[in-house]
Write an enzyme that holds these catalytic residues in place. Structure first.
Site, PDB file in Angstrom:
ATOM      1  N   ASP A 279       0.834  -1.193   0.000  1.00 20.15           N
ATOM      2  CA  ASP A 279       0.000   0.000   0.000  1.00 20.15           C
ATOM      3  C   ASP A 279       0.872   1.247   0.000  1.00 20.15           C
ATOM      4  O   ASP A 279       2.002   1.234   0.518  1.00 20.15           O
ATOM      5  CB  ASP A 279      -0.891   0.030   1.250  1.00 20.15           C
ATOM      6  CG  ASP A 279      -1.973  -1.039   1.226  1.00 20.15           C
ATOM      7  OD1 ASP A 279      -2.209  -1.622   0.156  1.00 20.15           O
ATOM      8  OD2 ASP A 279      -2.571  -1.286   2.288  1.00 20.15           O
ATOM      9  N   LEU A 280       0.328   2.320  -0.527  1.00 16.29           N
ATOM     10  CA  LEU A 280       1.034   3.604  -0.564  1.00 16.29           C
ATOM     11  C   LEU A 280       1.628   3.970   0.793  1.00 16.29           C
ATOM     12  O   LEU A 280       2.789   4.385   0.890  1.00 16.29           O
ATOM     13  CB  LEU A 280       0.054   4.696  -1.015  1.00 16.29           C
ATOM     14  CG  LEU A 280       0.494   6.156  -0.848  1.00 16.29           C
ATOM     15  CD1 LEU A 280       1.615   6.486  -1.819  1.00 16.29           C
ATOM     16  CD2 LEU A 280      -0.690   7.094  -1.038  1.00 16.29           C
TER      17      LEU A 280
END
Length: 229
Positions: free
Chosen positions: A67-68
């Site tokens: 995830d970012l």
């Protein structure tokens, strides 16, 4: 739970992406929080692990993603053959990923298993949710590393690889990951305290077991004001 506004994408510079390992078949990179794994939609989201590496080393291929807001270790293939071999290892659950996380609350024990299906939340995209009717099977193992008065440091291993799995699973049992703007109702600001700290897999060319580790960039006492012991 409504989805908070997506913050402006301000990626870390290329030098923030550190290589842990490089050979003819693959890279193992240490992704900083705030950097996309692969380019997003639009030119303003072109900066990513893949784009940074391809600019320096030529064509690269994604094997899995973080995830970012998650930091830590990622495998990036340097050939389509290596990508295919590594992707098959993921499909066969031969690759072990170990994470460190700081979560809210007092844990009820020293280890456990979360076995709850995860599906899309069609009313609040991009959220995922526990869905016993249409969700896909998802399993997470956890171990207590350190318990504070208000929060805990956990070691996590996802057995399956669903989107947002660790974040949804921990929130579902009442222990959201600190800094999670999507799943922690108490979120105010700051980074997501989730770090992919170890990878164990078979090298795609030699077939030999390889292990890579990364020191977590946070600890229980240094995360936020409410994580003191």
């Amino acid at each position: 739970m409504s989805v908070p506004p997506e913050p402006e994408y301000r990626p870390p510079p290329p030098e923030a992406l550190k290589l842990i390992h490089a050979d003819e078949d693959l890279f193992v990179a240490n992704k900083p929080a705030g950097l996309l794994s692969v380019p997003g939609r639009g030119s303003h989201k072109s900066a990513s692990v893949l784009s940074y590496l391809s600019e320096l080393y030529g064509p690269v291929f994604d094997v899995h993603r973080l995830d970012l807001d998650t930091s830590g270790l990622m495998i990036v293939a340097r050939s389509q053959l290596a990508q295919s071999t590594l992707a098959q290892q993921f499909a066969d659950r031969k690759i072990t990923k170990t994470y460190n996380a700081l979560v809210r609350g007092q844990m009820a024990g020293v280890s456990g298993e979360i076995d709850l299906p995860i599906g899309r939340d069609w009313n609040e995209r991009p959220l995922r949710r526990i869905d016993h009717d249409a969700g896909k099977p998802a399993k997470t193992l956890w171990w207590l590393e350190k318990q504070g008065k208000m929060n805990a440091h956990l070691r996590l291993q996802p057995v399956t690889g669903r989107t947002h799995q660790l974040r949804v699973h921990l929130a579902s049992i009442g222990h959201p990951i600190l800094g999670d703007r999507l799943y922690d109702s108490g979120y105010s600001s700051g980074r997501l305290y989730l770090h992919a700290g170890r990878l164990d897999f078979e090298h795609p060319s030699t077939g030999k077991p390889v292990h890579f580790q990364s020191v977590k960039p946070f600890d229980l006492q240094g995360a936020t004001a409410d994580t003191r012991l």
